[in-house]
Each structure stands twice: as C-alpha cells, then as structure tokens.
Design a protein around this motif. Structure first.
Motif, PDB file in Angstrom:
ATOM      1  N   GLY A   1      11.804  -5.295  11.106  1.00  0.00           N
ATOM      2  CA  GLY A   1      12.723  -4.468  10.340  1.00  0.00           C
ATOM      3  C   GLY A   1      12.304  -4.319   8.890  1.00  0.00           C
ATOM      4  N   TYR A   2      11.639  -5.355   8.341  1.00  0.00           N
ATOM      5  CA  TYR A   2      11.172  -5.256   6.961  1.00  0.00           C
ATOM      6  C   TYR A   2      10.134  -4.147   6.834  1.00  0.00           C
ATOM      7  N   GLN A   3       9.204  -4.053   7.808  1.00  0.00           N
ATOM      8  CA  GLN A   3       8.182  -3.014   7.752  1.00  0.00           C
ATOM      9  C   GLN A   3       8.806  -1.628   7.867  1.00  0.00           C
TER      10      GLN A   3
ATOM     11  N   VAL B   1       2.556  -3.797  -0.606  1.00  0.00           N
ATOM     12  CA  VAL B   1       3.978  -3.797  -0.966  1.00  0.00           C
ATOM     13  C   VAL B   1       4.142  -3.941  -2.477  1.00  0.00           C
ATOM     14  N   ALA B   2       3.345  -4.827  -3.083  1.00  0.00           N
ATOM     15  CA  ALA B   2       3.444  -5.013  -4.536  1.00  0.00           C
ATOM     16  C   ALA B   2       3.100  -3.726  -5.273  1.00  0.00           C
ATOM     17  N   LEU B   3       2.045  -3.038  -4.829  1.00  0.00           N
ATOM     18  CA  LEU B   3       1.666  -1.776  -5.468  1.00  0.00           C
ATOM     19  C   LEU B   3       2.696  -0.689  -5.186  1.00  0.00           C
TER      20      LEU B   3
ATOM     21  N   ALA C   1       4.323   9.125  -6.301  1.00  0.00           N
ATOM     22  CA  ALA C   1       3.425   9.513  -5.208  1.00  0.00           C
ATOM     23  C   ALA C   1       2.476   8.380  -4.838  1.00  0.00           C
ATOM     24  N   LEU C   2       1.939   7.692  -5.836  1.00  0.00           N
ATOM     25  CA  LEU C   2       1.061   6.556  -5.553  1.00  0.00           C
ATOM     26  C   LEU C   2       1.819   5.439  -4.846  1.00  0.00           C
ATOM     27  N   GLY C   3       3.049   5.184  -5.298  1.00  0.00           N
ATOM     28  CA  GLY C   3       3.868   4.176  -4.631  1.00  0.00           C
ATOM     29  C   GLY C   3       4.139   4.545  -3.185  1.00  0.00           C
ATOM     30  N   ALA C   4       4.395   5.827  -2.932  1.00  0.00           N
ATOM     31  CA  ALA C   4       4.667   6.292  -1.573  1.00  0.00           C
ATOM     32  C   ALA C   4       3.464   6.058  -0.666  1.00  0.00           C
ATOM     33  N   VAL C   5       2.272   6.367  -1.151  1.00  0.00           N
ATOM     34  CA  VAL C   5       1.059   6.188  -0.350  1.00  0.00           C
ATOM     35  C   VAL C   5       0.894   4.728   0.060  1.00  0.00           C
ATOM     36  N   CYS C   6       1.118   3.809  -0.871  1.00  0.00           N
ATOM     37  CA  CYS C   6       0.968   2.379  -0.570  1.00  0.00           C
ATOM     38  C   CYS C   6       1.991   1.929   0.472  1.00  0.00           C
ATOM     39  N   CYS C   7       3.240   2.361   0.339  1.00  0.00           N
ATOM     40  CA  CYS C   7       4.270   1.959   1.302  1.00  0.00           C
ATOM     41  C   CYS C   7       3.980   2.526   2.690  1.00  0.00           C
ATOM     42  N   LEU C   8       3.565   3.762   2.761  1.00  0.00           N
ATOM     43  CA  LEU C   8       3.305   4.400   4.049  1.00  0.00           C
ATOM     44  C   LEU C   8       2.062   3.834   4.728  1.00  0.00           C
ATOM     45  N   ALA C   9       1.180   3.215   3.929  1.00  0.00           N
ATOM     46  CA  ALA C   9      -0.042   2.640   4.496  1.00  0.00           C
ATOM     47  C   ALA C   9       0.186   1.259   5.096  1.00  0.00           C
TER      48      ALA C   9
END
Length: 435
Positions: A401-403, A341-343, A319-327
């Motif tokens: 595309g990376y984002q 991205v690292a987090l 869940a924490l990883g998801a929040v960082c990616c979506l932000a």
C-alpha cells in the motif's frame, strides 16, 4: 506575505525612503525568528508520524484509524486559515503569531497528560485550528519587511523552516519517543512553543512594506486595491498556484504521517535508522527551496517575468518529483527506493514558496492576507485526505500500500506541474484585475 498593519496602510508606505542598515538587520532578525516559528510548527506536525508504531500499539489502532487521527489535525485547519488570514489584513501579525504559538503549547497538554483515542483526536483538532494560519501569516509578516524584488529568499527561508523543523527535530524526538515515550515528546514540544512565544513577544515586529500592488500610486493600482476577493480567487494564477501547491502539500502530509512507517515496515529500517533516514527528503527539499529562490531571484533581476521565474521553475520541481515517484515500481532494493522516494517527495514538496510569492505578487495590499489564507485552506485539505487514503491502502494491501500511495503522489504531482506551467502568470492577471 505593512501587509497587515494595525492602522490602515498608507498609500506611499512602500516608498517611505531608502532601507536603513538598522531596518535591514531588523528585517532579517524577524525572518530568522519566523523560520524558527515554522520549525516548531512542523515539529508539532511530525511527532505523531515519528511515533506512529508506538501510538498504534499503545492505543490499538489500525492503519486507517491512525490515518484518520492525523487527518483530524486538518479538520479545522483550513477554516482557521481563512478566518485568521482575513483578520491578518486588519490585525497586527505580531499579535496573531504570539497567540498562535501559545495555543500550540496548550494544545499539546491533554494528550501529553494521558487519555486514549478521543483525547488524542481532540488535541490534534485543537492544534490544527491553532496552526492552520501559521504559514500564510508567517509569509505575510516576513514579506512585509521586503520589497517585491527581494522577497524570493525570505519567502523561501520561511518555507525552509518547514523542512528544518523536521530535519532538526526528527532525531531528537525519535530518541525521546524511544527512551521516554511518545507523550514525553509532546511535553517537549509544548515547552519549545512557550519559549518561542516569549522571544517573539520581545523581538518580533510588523514590517513596513505593502504586499501586492505596491503603493497604489497609479490609477490601475488604485483600482486593483479595490478588487473583490472573488476576482482574485478566480484568476488563473491563483487557481494554478493553489492546484500545484495542493499536490505538493499532499506529499508533505505523507512525509509527516507515513514516511517513518514506510521506512520501518516497507523498507526494513530499524526505528533509530528510520529516525535518521526520514530527514533525507526534507534535506533535499531544503536544497531545492534554496536553489529555487536563487534561480528565481536571478531570473527576475535579469528582467524575466514571474510566469517563467516562478511558475515554470516551480513546475519543473514538481515534474522532477513526479518522475521519481512514478519510477518507484521499476526499481528493487531498499537503497534505490529510498533514494527515489527522498528525491520525489523532497522535490515535490518544495512548491510552497513559489505559491506564496506568486499570490503575494498578484494580490493588492488590502487582500493579501485573505487570498493567502484561502489558498492555504484549500491546499491543506490535502492533509485531511492524504493520511486516511494511505491508511486505507496499507490496511487493504499491506506494505504494498505504501508503494501505491507513492505512485498516486506522482500522478498528482504531474497535475500540479501542468497547472504551474500553464496557469501561473501574475503579471497577466494583475493587468486583468486592474482593468
């Protein structure tokens, strides 16, 4: 994940007296060797990602083609994981591991010698088949040295080998690629695999503890030992752990294949800088793995069940990883995006130990290799799809595309977190399998 002894497991093997000092030393020696085994495994996987721009320029590949090359690694990966995982219930893990390491070295040679796209694809398919069973067999071989209540740390350390493999190898392989070419990096990895195989042949050994329902001393445990694979593979714990691990492995595949290119082409780092910065998510993942092992072990020693100690703790990481990616779309600047991205990938990619120990707890001793192997086969299908999907996004959208790929990863991690929270409960499913 004895787990897979050469002779049929003895009913009371798991309770064959107290652990001696010498056996404890042997257990941790084997664990250390298998951590290095996984380090070599993921150095093999990461080398093409580190050399992505050089390989694409040398072989004139589009991003989609390069993604398909990396996806080819997983073409037989899952099949081999199932076949060898089932065999690991009957064949010595020590023998399986040394054979795998030897095959890894052989697989590097064709592309290291020369050739074009076809040779590179063939080499990666062969390497994927040889490496497919690595994680489940290494987990099985390690956990067989420890009783269930002591498995969180060794299980996490084997997974830590994944991150250490990239952390340790990325700067050195990047230097070799920049100064001696990407084919020389393959020769280096072939040599390392041979050295590990030689050391393991001398110091490796099979453990004495059974995996899963320990001892089969009660009527329920004896019934569980005969449970068919079908019932285990349709349990909520196996499904939840597999779904969560699939989403986690998606991020791992992207870190291996596309992270160096994203750092260079999406965030503006130089090749040398990218070779150093790329270790950031792996380092965060290593810290997360050790923290998860410590928290899970502490909770279980206090009597907390695996649902919370494993399923909830693992779900929180996703869940924490998801929040960082979506932000990521909400911030500007290469530094802020690098941190997110690292987090996101570091936390999101750290579920493997939770999945392995949860399934190992669920599975009877005679089924552990097969259930871990099938899980690994399903999970690593993410490695077949993720590189190609990202390649197509990069070809269609350019650096944007990376984002898009990172946001997609965040959505998948959200699904994985929900599956871990709601479905993973080994104690509940053990009772159902024993009924």
């Amino acid at each position: 994940m004895t787990a897979a002894p050469t002779a049929p497991p003895q009913p009371h093997a798991a309770a064959a007296g107290p652990t001696t000092s010498s056996s404890n030393v042997r257990a941790w020696t084997v664990t250390a060797l298998l951590v290095v085994f996984m380090m070599v495994n993921f150095a093999d996987k990461s080398v093409l990602g580190l050399a992505a721009d050089e390989i694409r320029a040398d072989l004139h590949l589009s991003a989609t083609q390069f993604g398909l090359v990396n996806g080819a690694f997983f073409l037989l990966f899952s099949v081999a994981a199932v076949v060898v995982g089932l065999a690991a219930d009957r064949v010595s893990p020590k023998l399986l591991l040394v054979l795998m390491a030897l095959l890894w070295s052989v697989a590097q040679v064709p592309a290291a010698i020369g050739g074009g796209l076809a040779v590179l694809i063939g080499s990666r398919v062969f390497l994927g088949a040889a490496e497919g069973p690595a994680f489940p067999v290494a987990q099985q071989a390690t956990l067989a040295w420890f009783p269930n209540h002591r498995r969180n740390l060794p299980g996490a350390l084997i997974t830590l080998g994944v991150t250490l493999g990239v952390i340790v190898s990325a700067p050195g392989l990047s230097w070799v690629i920049q100064h001696h070419g990407w084919r020389m990096a393959l020769w280096v990895l072939a040599g390392v695999g041979l050295v590990w195989a030689a050391v393991w042949a001398v110091f490796g050994a099979d453990g004495r503890h059974q995996i899963g329902t320990a001892g089969a001393n009660t009527r329920a445990e004896r019934a569980a030992a005969q449970v068919p694979y079908r019932r285990i593979l349709t349990s909520r714990t196996w499904i939840g752990a597999t779904v969560a691990y699939f989403t986690s492995y998606w991020t791992v595949a992207l870190m291996l294949v596309w992270m160096p290119s994203y750092l260079r082409n999406g965030l503006g780092y130089t090749a040398d800088e990218a070779g150093t910065v790329v270790i950031a998510p792996w380092t965060i993942g290593a810290v997360a793995l050790l923290a998860q092992a410590g928290i899970t072990g502490w909770l279980m020693r206090r009597g907390t069940g695996s649902r919370r100690a494993r399923g909830w703790v693992g779900g929180a990481l996703l869940a924490l990883g998801a929040v960082c990616c979506l932000a990521l779309p909400l911030v500007d600047g290469s530094t802020a995006r690098t941190v997110l991205v690292a987090l996101g990938f570091g936390l999101g990619g750290s579920y493997a130990a939770v999945a392995a120990t949860s399934v190992a707890e669920l599975s009877p001793p005679s089924r552990s290799g097969g259930t871990l192997g099938v899980m690994n086969a399903v999970v690593t299908a993410a490695g077949l799809a993720a590189p190609a999907v990202v390649g197509a996004l990069v070809d269609a959208q350019g650096s944007d595309g990376y984002q898009s790929a990172i946001v997609l990863s965040g959505l998948l991690l959200t699904v994985g977190a929900a599956a871990s929270f709601w479905l993973v409960d080994p104690a509940r499913d053990i009772a159902r399998l024993s009924a």
